[in-house]
Design a protein around this motif. Structure first.
Motif, mmCIF file in Angstrom:
data_model
loop_
_atom_site.group_PDB
_atom_site.id
_atom_site.type_symbol
_atom_site.label_atom_id
_atom_site.label_comp_id
_atom_site.label_asym_id
_atom_site.label_seq_id
_atom_site.Cartn_x
_atom_site.Cartn_y
_atom_site.Cartn_z
ATOM 1 N N ALA A 68 1.408 2.472 -3.573
ATOM 2 C CA ALA A 68 1.338 1.012 -3.557
ATOM 3 C C ALA A 68 2.295 0.366 -4.547
ATOM 4 C CB ALA A 68 -0.089 0.558 -3.837
ATOM 5 N N THR A 69 2.813 1.137 -5.505
ATOM 6 C CA THR A 69 3.773 0.578 -6.467
ATOM 7 C C THR A 69 5.206 0.747 -5.997
ATOM 8 O OG1 THR A 69 3.934 2.646 -7.745
ATOM 9 C CG2 THR A 69 2.176 1.112 -8.354
ATOM 10 N N THR A 70 5.410 1.275 -4.784
ATOM 11 C CA THR A 70 6.753 1.438 -4.237
ATOM 12 C C THR A 70 6.984 0.378 -3.153
ATOM 13 O OG1 THR A 70 6.057 2.999 -2.522
ATOM 14 C CG2 THR A 70 6.637 3.908 -4.670
ATOM 15 N N PRO A 71 8.229 -0.003 -2.895
ATOM 16 C CA PRO A 71 8.493 -1.097 -1.940
ATOM 17 C C PRO A 71 8.189 -0.688 -0.503
ATOM 18 C CG PRO A 71 10.551 -0.087 -2.648
ATOM 19 C CD PRO A 71 9.473 0.507 -3.504
ATOM 20 N N GLY A 72 7.767 -1.665 0.292
ATOM 21 C CA GLY A 72 7.568 -1.443 1.717
ATOM 22 C C GLY A 72 6.266 -0.790 2.096
ATOM 23 N N VAL A 73 5.389 -0.500 1.116
ATOM 24 C CA VAL A 73 4.149 0.219 1.388
ATOM 25 C C VAL A 73 2.968 -0.746 1.331
ATOM 26 C CG1 VAL A 73 2.565 2.023 0.598
ATOM 27 C CG2 VAL A 73 5.039 2.396 0.501
ATOM 28 N N ARG A 74 2.107 -0.677 2.336
ATOM 29 C CA ARG A 74 0.827 -1.378 2.333
ATOM 30 C C ARG A 74 -0.249 -0.349 2.694
ATOM 31 N NH1 ARG A 74 4.286 -4.269 0.689
ATOM 32 N NH2 ARG A 74 4.789 -6.393 1.348
ATOM 33 N N PHE A 75 -1.437 -0.504 2.117
ATOM 34 C CA PHE A 75 -2.497 0.446 2.436
ATOM 35 C C PHE A 75 -3.826 -0.280 2.559
ATOM 36 C CE2 PHE A 75 -3.440 0.167 -2.052
ATOM 37 C CZ PHE A 75 -4.798 0.452 -2.142
ATOM 38 N N ASN A 76 -4.776 0.360 3.231
ATOM 39 C CA ASN A 76 -6.154 -0.130 3.286
ATOM 40 C C ASN A 76 -7.096 1.049 3.134
ATOM 41 O OD1 ASN A 76 -7.024 0.718 6.239
ATOM 42 N ND2 ASN A 76 -4.997 -0.218 6.423
ATOM 43 N N ARG A 77 -8.216 0.810 2.417
ATOM 44 C CA ARG A 77 -9.175 1.874 2.141
ATOM 45 C C ARG A 77 -10.570 1.344 2.400
ATOM 46 N NH1 ARG A 77 -7.703 4.486 -3.031
ATOM 47 N NH2 ARG A 77 -8.072 2.415 -3.882
ATOM 48 N N ASN A 78 -11.358 2.151 3.096
ATOM 49 C CA ASN A 78 -12.726 1.754 3.419
ATOM 50 C C ASN A 78 -13.668 2.120 2.277
ATOM 51 O OD1 ASN A 78 -11.686 0.926 5.825
ATOM 52 N ND2 ASN A 78 -12.703 2.462 7.079
ATOM 53 N N GLY A 79 -13.638 1.321 1.216
ATOM 54 C CA GLY A 79 -14.608 1.458 0.154
ATOM 55 C C GLY A 79 -14.235 2.448 -0.917
ATOM 56 N N SER A 80 -15.187 3.337 -1.251
ATOM 57 C CA SER A 80 -15.096 4.245 -2.385
ATOM 58 C C SER A 80 -13.962 5.247 -2.215
ATOM 59 C CB SER A 80 -16.424 4.988 -2.557
ATOM 60 O OG SER A 80 -16.416 5.828 -3.676
ATOM 61 N N THR A 81 -13.570 5.860 -3.339
ATOM 62 C CA THR A 81 -12.621 6.972 -3.277
ATOM 63 C C THR A 81 -13.126 7.996 -2.265
ATOM 64 O OG1 THR A 81 -11.952 6.678 -5.579
ATOM 65 C CG2 THR A 81 -11.558 8.832 -4.599
ATOM 66 N N GLY A 82 -12.229 8.445 -1.390
ATOM 67 C CA GLY A 82 -12.610 9.352 -0.317
ATOM 68 C C GLY A 82 -12.827 8.655 1.005
ATOM 69 N N GLY A 83 -12.959 7.311 0.989
ATOM 70 C CA GLY A 83 -13.102 6.573 2.235
ATOM 71 C C GLY A 83 -11.829 6.618 3.060
ATOM 72 N N VAL A 84 -11.963 6.386 4.358
ATOM 73 C CA VAL A 84 -10.813 6.440 5.262
ATOM 74 C C VAL A 84 -9.722 5.501 4.757
ATOM 75 C CG1 VAL A 84 -10.013 6.009 7.611
ATOM 76 C CG2 VAL A 84 -12.252 7.054 7.223
ATOM 77 N N THR A 85 -8.489 6.036 4.626
ATOM 78 C CA THR A 85 -7.391 5.296 4.023
ATOM 79 C C THR A 85 -6.137 5.474 4.857
ATOM 80 O OG1 THR A 85 -8.338 5.704 1.827
ATOM 81 C CG2 THR A 85 -6.058 4.954 1.912
ATOM 82 N N GLY A 86 -5.502 4.361 5.194
ATOM 83 C CA GLY A 86 -4.268 4.397 5.965
ATOM 84 C C GLY A 86 -3.120 3.793 5.197
ATOM 85 N N VAL A 87 -1.903 4.303 5.427
ATOM 86 C CA VAL A 87 -0.690 3.816 4.768
ATOM 87 C C VAL A 87 0.274 3.321 5.834
ATOM 88 C CG1 VAL A 87 1.359 4.506 3.476
ATOM 89 C CG2 VAL A 87 -0.898 5.239 2.706
ATOM 90 N N SER A 88 0.746 2.096 5.650
ATOM 91 C CA SER A 88 1.718 1.484 6.558
ATOM 92 C C SER A 88 3.051 1.346 5.832
ATOM 93 C CB SER A 88 1.219 0.106 7.010
ATOM 94 O OG SER A 88 2.244 -0.621 7.660
ATOM 95 N N LEU A 89 4.137 1.744 6.493
ATOM 96 C CA LEU A 89 5.486 1.609 5.942
ATOM 97 C C LEU A 89 6.225 0.522 6.710
ATOM 98 C CD1 LEU A 89 6.509 5.365 5.497
ATOM 99 C CD2 LEU A 89 5.478 3.827 3.830
ATOM 100 N N ARG A 90 6.711 -0.476 5.970
ATOM 101 C CA ARG A 90 7.472 -1.585 6.562
ATOM 102 C C ARG A 90 6.731 -2.241 7.722
ATOM 103 N NH1 ARG A 90 13.863 0.343 6.517
ATOM 104 N NH2 ARG A 90 14.193 -0.025 4.270
ATOM 105 N N GLY A 91 5.422 -2.363 7.606
ATOM 106 C CA GLY A 91 4.650 -3.077 8.602
ATOM 107 C C GLY A 91 4.315 -2.302 9.855
ATOM 108 N N ALA A 92 4.659 -1.021 9.907
ATOM 109 C CA ALA A 92 4.310 -0.203 11.074
ATOM 110 C C ALA A 92 2.824 0.127 11.055
ATOM 111 C CB ALA A 92 5.149 1.070 11.088
ATOM 112 N N GLU A 93 2.330 0.636 12.177
ATOM 113 C CA GLU A 93 0.946 1.088 12.222
ATOM 114 C C GLU A 93 0.754 2.263 11.273
ATOM 115 O OE1 GLU A 93 -1.446 -0.486 14.132
ATOM 116 O OE2 GLU A 93 0.217 -1.877 14.411
ATOM 117 N N THR A 94 -0.462 2.427 10.762
ATOM 118 C CA THR A 94 -0.723 3.568 9.883
ATOM 119 C C THR A 94 -0.567 4.887 10.629
ATOM 120 O OG1 THR A 94 -3.101 3.430 10.328
ATOM 121 C CG2 THR A 94 -2.271 2.223 8.423
#
Length: 617
Positions: A68-94
């Motif tokens: 998340a501290t690098t350019p072009g990266v967005r992420f979402n996490r479902n709650g606590s550590t270990g929850g389902v987490t996706g990473v999007s690069l430049r707005g693409a789908e995870t």
């Protein structure tokens, strides 16, 4: 406010003066651009490197918090550590992010869209991360539409080395890791392990029951050089994870759901070099297996589960007839398998994919490097897909200034679930396809003490797969467009002080033509994000640092009816050596106890403090 701050940051980076002359920081080597090691100033694509020193210095546990501290990266996490987490690069789908661990493709064939769940990927013994932004299917095949995240464990040390650390903190969180490695003659190897445990937080934002998490990760490497020309390379990575989570429909609420994962990653390769290194070959077998079991109540038999495996054979050859030219070519075969059980039924599906590719890298004159290639993939279900790519890097002054340009095509094969699911599968699906363009400039000042990078990009994606409510099956019904700019700044005005900053603006929108969605922003992809990190090494041994990350507003849904407010997070850290081999360290995350969300109705961590010790030999 975030927009004005971002503009100010770009203005600051552009106006950075030349600093005191000193020695160069040296060239970085990248692998993700072409699949072979290259100096970064020969590559026309945008790549960010997170090295071992940065990983240790930041004290970060979750890989996504580093990304998340690098350019072009967005992420979402479902709650606590270990929850389902996706990473999007430049707005693409995870699901359009290709992920590699020690060179092995680890995207899950049993996932709905073959995506990779970053929730179980902790820093552990990861020592290097490369993030390539932009489509690059010529080298990497399916899923490299948004880009590639490549993670690597440490190469064995010369002689002998051992490292260990342990930390404890908020919510009864314990994190430990250790590794040993060494080299003896023609044999080198290493083994490492990491264990993480926490009581966590409630995954439901309004819940009161904490959702705990346990994670064990192990890794091993062995390399045997039979001669100067022939060597055997073995690598393995394993994750065992157990997470409590809240599964809710409608209003969020606590629940007793449990998910368990066993992930096996393996690589076995032979490397052969002939004619004084002018011809090299690599033949390898890689293996991925993801076992995911889900329980409504802990202690009962699994209610449903998935198993995804991917067996791959890879051959890569590199011919370098002269120093200024290389030809990289290869053949790959992979067989993704998907198995499901639960709710009184089972399902099995598999596919075969055969691929050939060729990539030329030439340097026609000093300062210019040009790369171009083509790939063809033949899928047992939908037939063939051909992709092209080209990039160039030009430096008129020995690497102090680099002008970059790239064009890349990407494709993503339909997942086995999307093709063959008995309720919503569609065997007539076509692969998703993208065309990506970017142009950038990298400027180094004061012998590397100041480095600035600016990149503009555009990507169009067609035939994107989504659930079609009209037919109740998956269909190639989406088109999307993403465009934006990225900026990074690295400063080292004195040896003791390091500052790094990144900014990205991403305008990612639906272009499907469907009235309810056309022109809307793609969900969970904030337009703007800024991250600034500062670290200082004091003369008496103390090291201190801070990171501030600001993320703009976004939406949780495709219709843009559920807003997610922007947020700012701050963290501080410190470490202090005690003798030659021992170090104590600590950090405070979310220093100002910000209340925010990366996914609607899911909880996030408030202020949390941790402390630990490290030992090195």
């Amino acid at each position: 406010m975030l927009k004005h701050t971002a503009i100010s940051l770009i203005a600051l980076t552009a106006a950075t003066p030349a600093l005191a002359q000193t020695s160069s920081l040296g060239d970085d080597i990248v692998v993700t651009a072409s699949g072979i090691e290259q100096p970064r100033d020969e590559v026309g694509q945008a790549i960010t490197i997170v090295d071992a020193k940065t990983i240790e210095q930041r004290q970060t546990i979750d890989i996504v918090d580093l990304l998340a501290t690098t350019p072009g990266v967005r992420f979402n996490r479902n709650g606590s550590t270990g929850g389902v987490t996706g990473v999007s690069l430049r707005g693409a789908e995870t699901t359009q992010t290709l992920v590699l661990i020690d060179g092995v493709k680890v995207n899950d064939p049993s996932g709905i869209g073959d995506g990779y769940d970053f929730g179980h990927l902790l820093t552990g013994n990861i020592s290097r991360i490369e993030v390539l932004r932009g489509s690059n299917s010529v080298v990497h095949g399916s899923q490299a539409i948004g880009g590639v995240v490549s993670l690597m464990t440490a190469t064995p040390a010369e002689g002998f080395a051992a490292n260990a650390s342990a930390e404890y903190g908020y919510s009864d969180t314990l994190s430990t890791k250790a590794d040993v490695s060494g080299t003896a003659g023609r044999v080198s190897g290493g083994i490492g392990a990491a264990y993480f445990r926490t009581d966590g937080i409630s995954s439901a934002a309004v819940g009161t029951e904490k959702d705990g998490y346990k994670n064990f990760a192990g890794n091993a490497r062995l390399k045997v050089a039979f001669s100067d020309a022939l060597s055997l390379d073995l690598r393995g990575y394993y994750i065992n994870a157990d997470v409590d989570f809240d599964s809710f429909f409608g209003a969020p609420a606590d629940s007793g759901d449990v998910a368990k994962l066993n992930q096996y990653v393996g690589y076995a390769g032979l490397n052969l070099g002939l004619f004084d290194g002018r011809f090299t070959s690599r033949a390898a077998v890689t293996y991925l297996r993801n076992d995911r079991d889900n329980y409504f109540v802990r202690g009962t038999p699994a209610d449903y589960g998935y198993k995804g495996t991917n067996l791959r054979f890879e051959y890569q050859g590199v011919v370098a007839p002269v120093e200024q030219a290389k030809l990289v070519f290869g053949y790959e075969h992979e067989r993704p398998d998907y198995d499901f059980f639960g709710f009184g039924s089972t399902a099995t599906a598999r596919a075969n994919i055969d691929s050939v590719y060729a990539l030329g890298i030439v340097q026609p004159f000093t300062g210019l490097s040009v790369t171009g290639g083509v790939r063809h993939d033949d899928h047992s279900q939908f037939g063939g897909a051909t992709t092209f790519g080209a990039n160039a890097n030009y430096s008129p002054n020995g690497g102090a200034t680099n002008f970059r340009a790239s064009y890349g095509e990407g494709f993503k094969a339909p997942s086995l679930y999307q093709l063959y699911d008995s309720f919503s599968g569609n065997a007539a699906l076509r692969p998703e396809q993208s065309k990506s363009y970017d142009f950038g400039i990298d400027q180094s000042l004061a012998d590397g003490r100041a480095q600035l990078s600016l990149t503009a990009f555009l990507r169009n994606t067609t035939d994107q797969i989504n659930y079609d409510n009209a037919t109740f099956t998956y269909g190639n019904i989406d088109r999307t467009r993403a465009k934006g700019v990225e900026a990074t700044l690295a400063l080292r005005p004195v040896d003791a002080l390091n500052l790094s900053a990144s900014y990205s603006y991403i305008d990612a929108r639906d272009r499907s033509g469907r009235p309810a969605f056309d022109g809307k922003r793609l969900p969970r992809r904030a337009e703007q994000a800024i991250s600034v990190s500062v670290d200082y090494d004091w003369s008496f041994g103390l090291s201190t640092g801070a990171t501030i990350t600001m993320v703009g507003d976004s939406f949780d849904d495709a219709a843009n009816n559920v807003p997610l407010d922007g947020y700012a997070l701050a963290g501080i850290r410190a470490s202090f050596p005690v003798g030659e081999h021992f170090e104590v360290y600590g950090r405070v995350d979310n220093l100002f106890d910000a209340n925010y969300a990366t996914a609607f109705n899911y909880g996030v961590y408030g202020r949390a403090a941790y402390g630990g010790v490290r030992v090195k030999f």
